[in-house]
Design a protein around this motif. Structure first.
Motif, PDB file in Angstrom:
ATOM      1  N   MET A 196       0.825  -1.201   0.000  1.00  0.00           N
ATOM      2  CA  MET A 196       0.000   0.000   0.000  1.00  0.00           C
ATOM      3  C   MET A 196       0.861   1.253   0.000  1.00  0.00           C
ATOM      4  SD  MET A 196      -2.913  -1.102  -0.503  1.00  0.00           S
ATOM      5  CE  MET A 196      -3.655   0.517  -0.544  1.00  0.00           C
ATOM      6  N   ARG A 197       1.995   1.228   0.694  1.00  0.00           N
ATOM      7  CA  ARG A 197       2.908   2.383   0.651  1.00  0.00           C
ATOM      8  C   ARG A 197       3.372   2.629  -0.779  1.00  0.00           C
ATOM      9  NH1 ARG A 197       4.887   1.872   6.216  1.00  0.00           N
ATOM     10  NH2 ARG A 197       4.244   3.858   7.116  1.00  0.00           N
ATOM     11  N   GLY A 198       3.656   1.550  -1.498  1.00  0.00           N
ATOM     12  CA  GLY A 198       4.051   1.684  -2.899  1.00  0.00           C
ATOM     13  C   GLY A 198       2.949   2.304  -3.735  1.00  0.00           C
ATOM     14  N   VAL A 199       1.725   1.876  -3.502  1.00  0.00           N
ATOM     15  CA  VAL A 199       0.577   2.425  -4.228  1.00  0.00           C
ATOM     16  C   VAL A 199       0.432   3.914  -3.916  1.00  0.00           C
ATOM     17  CG1 VAL A 199      -1.958   2.388  -4.373  1.00  0.00           C
ATOM     18  CG2 VAL A 199      -0.663   0.237  -4.402  1.00  0.00           C
ATOM     19  N   TYR A 200       0.552   4.271  -2.642  1.00  0.00           N
ATOM     20  CA  TYR A 200       0.363   5.674  -2.261  1.00  0.00           C
ATOM     21  C   TYR A 200       1.479   6.575  -2.766  1.00  0.00           C
ATOM     22  CZ  TYR A 200      -3.527   4.122   0.599  1.00  0.00           C
ATOM     23  OH  TYR A 200      -4.714   3.585   1.016  1.00  0.00           O
ATOM     24  N   ILE A 201       2.699   6.089  -2.792  1.00  0.00           N
ATOM     25  CA  ILE A 201       3.788   6.946  -3.298  1.00  0.00           C
ATOM     26  C   ILE A 201       3.634   7.149  -4.805  1.00  0.00           C
ATOM     27  CG2 ILE A 201       5.604   5.233  -3.743  1.00  0.00           C
ATOM     28  CD1 ILE A 201       6.117   8.632  -2.060  1.00  0.00           C
ATOM     29  N   ILE A 202       3.159   6.142  -5.501  1.00  0.00           N
ATOM     30  CA  ILE A 202       2.866   6.298  -6.934  1.00  0.00           C
ATOM     31  C   ILE A 202       1.741   7.316  -7.113  1.00  0.00           C
ATOM     32  CG2 ILE A 202       1.890   5.132  -8.962  1.00  0.00           C
ATOM     33  CD1 ILE A 202       3.513   2.621  -8.017  1.00  0.00           C
ATOM     34  N   ALA A 203       0.727   7.255  -6.253  1.00  0.00           N
ATOM     35  CA  ALA A 203      -0.377   8.215  -6.323  1.00  0.00           C
ATOM     36  C   ALA A 203       0.119   9.635  -6.056  1.00  0.00           C
ATOM     37  CB  ALA A 203      -1.473   7.834  -5.332  1.00  0.00           C
ATOM     38  N   VAL A 204       1.037   9.790  -5.101  1.00  0.00           N
ATOM     39  CA  VAL A 204       1.591  11.118  -4.802  1.00  0.00           C
ATOM     40  C   VAL A 204       2.297  11.675  -6.033  1.00  0.00           C
ATOM     41  CG1 VAL A 204       3.389  12.337  -3.504  1.00  0.00           C
ATOM     42  CG2 VAL A 204       1.791  10.843  -2.301  1.00  0.00           C
ATOM     43  N   PHE A 205       3.192  10.888  -6.617  1.00  0.00           N
ATOM     44  CA  PHE A 205       3.941  11.383  -7.777  1.00  0.00           C
ATOM     45  C   PHE A 205       3.046  11.590  -8.999  1.00  0.00           C
ATOM     46  CE2 PHE A 205       7.639   9.789  -5.352  1.00  0.00           C
ATOM     47  CZ  PHE A 205       8.339  10.992  -5.298  1.00  0.00           C
ATOM     48  N   THR A 206       2.049  10.753  -9.161  1.00  0.00           N
ATOM     49  CA  THR A 206       1.112  10.926 -10.269  1.00  0.00           C
ATOM     50  C   THR A 206       0.333  12.230 -10.116  1.00  0.00           C
ATOM     51  OG1 THR A 206       0.901   8.533 -10.542  1.00  0.00           O
ATOM     52  CG2 THR A 206      -0.854   9.899 -11.491  1.00  0.00           C
ATOM     53  N   THR A 207      -0.136  12.508  -8.893  1.00  0.00           N
ATOM     54  CA  THR A 207      -0.885  13.746  -8.687  1.00  0.00           C
ATOM     55  C   THR A 207       0.013  14.969  -8.821  1.00  0.00           C
ATOM     56  OG1 THR A 207      -0.699  13.490  -6.275  1.00  0.00           O
ATOM     57  CG2 THR A 207      -2.755  12.762  -7.309  1.00  0.00           C
ATOM     58  N   ILE A 208       1.276  14.847  -8.417  1.00  0.00           N
ATOM     59  CA  ILE A 208       2.205  15.967  -8.622  1.00  0.00           C
ATOM     60  C   ILE A 208       2.344  16.261 -10.110  1.00  0.00           C
ATOM     61  CG2 ILE A 208       4.634  16.669  -8.483  1.00  0.00           C
ATOM     62  CD1 ILE A 208       4.718  15.261  -5.726  1.00  0.00           C
ATOM     63  N   LEU A 209       2.555  15.210 -10.895  1.00  0.00           N
ATOM     64  CA  LEU A 209       2.694  15.400 -12.342  1.00  0.00           C
ATOM     65  C   LEU A 209       1.418  15.962 -12.965  1.00  0.00           C
ATOM     66  CD1 LEU A 209       4.675  12.166 -13.315  1.00  0.00           C
ATOM     67  CD2 LEU A 209       5.529  14.522 -13.217  1.00  0.00           C
ATOM     68  N   LEU A 210       0.267  15.458 -12.548  1.00  0.00           N
ATOM     69  CA  LEU A 210      -1.008  15.974 -13.064  1.00  0.00           C
ATOM     70  C   LEU A 210      -1.207  17.440 -12.677  1.00  0.00           C
ATOM     71  CD1 LEU A 210      -3.430  12.986 -12.424  1.00  0.00           C
ATOM     72  CD2 LEU A 210      -2.706  13.891 -14.646  1.00  0.00           C
ATOM     73  N   GLY A 211      -0.859  17.775 -11.435  1.00  0.00           N
ATOM     74  CA  GLY A 211      -1.008  19.156 -10.982  1.00  0.00           C
ATOM     75  C   GLY A 211      -0.118  20.113 -11.752  1.00  0.00           C
ATOM     76  N   LEU A 212       1.141  19.723 -11.939  1.00  0.00           N
ATOM     77  CA  LEU A 212       2.052  20.573 -12.713  1.00  0.00           C
ATOM     78  C   LEU A 212       1.595  20.700 -14.160  1.00  0.00           C
ATOM     79  CD1 LEU A 212       5.480  19.359 -11.269  1.00  0.00           C
ATOM     80  CD2 LEU A 212       4.314  21.534 -10.803  1.00  0.00           C
ATOM     81  N   ALA A 213       1.114  19.592 -14.724  1.00  0.00           N
ATOM     82  CA  ALA A 213       0.616  19.618 -16.099  1.00  0.00           C
ATOM     83  C   ALA A 213      -0.626  20.508 -16.219  1.00  0.00           C
ATOM     84  CB  ALA A 213       0.293  18.201 -16.572  1.00  0.00           C
ATOM     85  N   SER A 214      -1.463  20.491 -15.175  1.00  0.00           N
ATOM     86  CA  SER A 214      -2.673  21.330 -15.229  1.00  0.00           C
ATOM     87  C   SER A 214      -2.316  22.810 -15.244  1.00  0.00           C
ATOM     88  CB  SER A 214      -3.601  21.021 -14.050  1.00  0.00           C
ATOM     89  OG  SER A 214      -3.126  21.600 -12.851  1.00  0.00           O
ATOM     90  N   ARG A 215      -1.178  23.171 -14.691  1.00  0.00           N
ATOM     91  CA  ARG A 215      -0.732  24.571 -14.715  1.00  0.00           C
ATOM     92  C   ARG A 215      -0.040  24.904 -16.039  1.00  0.00           C
ATOM     93  NH1 ARG A 215      -2.072  27.377  -9.766  1.00  0.00           N
ATOM     94  NH2 ARG A 215      -2.910  25.684  -8.505  1.00  0.00           N
ATOM     95  N   LYS A 216       0.836  23.992 -16.459  1.00  0.00           N
ATOM     96  CA  LYS A 216       1.613  24.250 -17.672  1.00  0.00           C
ATOM     97  C   LYS A 216       0.740  24.263 -18.930  1.00  0.00           C
ATOM     98  CE  LYS A 216       5.728  22.867 -20.207  1.00  0.00           C
ATOM     99  NZ  LYS A 216       6.305  24.179 -20.344  1.00  0.00           N
ATOM    100  N   PHE A 217      -0.232  23.384 -18.968  1.00  0.00           N
ATOM    101  CA  PHE A 217      -1.074  23.257 -20.157  1.00  0.00           C
ATOM    102  C   PHE A 217      -2.493  23.775 -19.927  1.00  0.00           C
ATOM    103  CE2 PHE A 217       2.106  19.783 -20.338  1.00  0.00           C
ATOM    104  CZ  PHE A 217       2.813  20.243 -21.433  1.00  0.00           C
ATOM    105  N   SER A 218      -2.628  24.711 -19.017  1.00  0.00           N
ATOM    106  CA  SER A 218      -3.958  25.235 -18.693  1.00  0.00           C
ATOM    107  C   SER A 218      -4.653  25.835 -19.909  1.00  0.00           C
ATOM    108  CB  SER A 218      -3.869  26.262 -17.565  1.00  0.00           C
ATOM    109  OG  SER A 218      -3.088  27.361 -17.963  1.00  0.00           O
ATOM    110  N   HIS A 219      -3.862  26.357 -20.843  1.00  0.00           N
ATOM    111  CA  HIS A 219      -4.449  26.963 -22.050  1.00  0.00           C
ATOM    112  C   HIS A 219      -5.152  25.927 -22.932  1.00  0.00           C
ATOM    113  CE1 HIS A 219      -0.448  25.558 -23.220  1.00  0.00           C
ATOM    114  NE2 HIS A 219      -0.893  25.516 -24.466  1.00  0.00           N
ATOM    115  N   LEU A 220      -4.868  24.645 -22.723  1.00  0.00           N
ATOM    116  CA  LEU A 220      -5.506  23.581 -23.497  1.00  0.00           C
ATOM    117  C   LEU A 220      -6.765  23.037 -22.824  1.00  0.00           C
ATOM    118  CD1 LEU A 220      -2.290  21.587 -24.484  1.00  0.00           C
ATOM    119  CD2 LEU A 220      -3.550  23.242 -25.878  1.00  0.00           C
ATOM    120  N   LEU A 221      -7.008  23.459 -21.604  1.00  0.00           N
ATOM    121  CA  LEU A 221      -8.137  22.941 -20.834  1.00  0.00           C
ATOM    122  C   LEU A 221      -9.315  23.906 -20.894  1.00  0.00           C
ATOM    123  CD1 LEU A 221      -6.124  21.864 -17.660  1.00  0.00           C
ATOM    124  CD2 LEU A 221      -6.915  20.373 -19.514  1.00  0.00           C
ATOM    125  N   ILE A 222     -10.499  23.364 -20.661  1.00  0.00           N
ATOM    126  CA  ILE A 222     -11.649  24.260 -20.557  1.00  0.00           C
ATOM    127  C   ILE A 222     -11.440  25.133 -19.312  1.00  0.00           C
ATOM    128  CG2 ILE A 222     -13.223  22.734 -21.813  1.00  0.00           C
ATOM    129  CD1 ILE A 222     -14.430  21.911 -19.130  1.00  0.00           C
TER     130      ILE A 222
END
Length: 134
Positions: A13-39
């Motif tokens: 479960m720790r492995g699952v959660y650390i993957i979730a942490v890094f995935t959400t970090i990447l998604l969050g950064l992408a949501s800022r960088k590519f905000s012009h492509l989003l509604i």
């Protein structure tokens, strides 16, 4: 006494959660960088929503042996605490907020709508967690 099975489950479960942490970090950064492509609605709200999800998964990683409610409560305390700390405008704190990392973690100014975004992010993360960790 903690059984061998329980230790292996916690490690998994720790492995699952650390993957979730890094995935959400990447998604969050992408949501800022590519905000012009989003509604606009998603572009305006995704960053804080995803940040709160990352906080939740971080607490699940740290306290995998505790229950879901514990992580939810810690996530609310942390996220709301960070938001309310934005009322504190000392020079040294504002200098930290002017850095990229400081801005990402501490934000810049209090917004009531951020509390709604954090609430949604934490609750959605908990729903995913409950659904897929059972």
């Amino acid at each position: 006494m903690i059984s061998k099975w329980n230790i292996l489950t916690r490690r998994k479960m720790r492995g699952v959660y650390i993957i979730a942490v890094f995935t959400t970090i990447l998604l969050g950064l992408a949501s800022r960088k590519f905000s012009h492509l989003l509604i606009p609605f998603i572009a305006n709200n995704a960053g804080d929503f995803i940040w709160a999800m990352m906080v939740y998964f971080g607490f699940r990683f740290l306290f995998v042996h505790k229950g879901l409610l514990f992580a939810i409560l810690l996530s609310f305390l942390f996220s709301f605490g960070i938001e309310f700390s934005q009322f504190y405008q000392a020079d040294w704190m504002n200098q930290i907020r002017e850095t990229l990392l400081g801005a990402l973690i501490l934000g810049k100014g209090f917004l009531t709508v951020d509390l709604i975004r954090y609430t949604a992010g934490i609750l959605i993360a908990a729903v995913f967690d409950k659904r897929y960790s059972s």
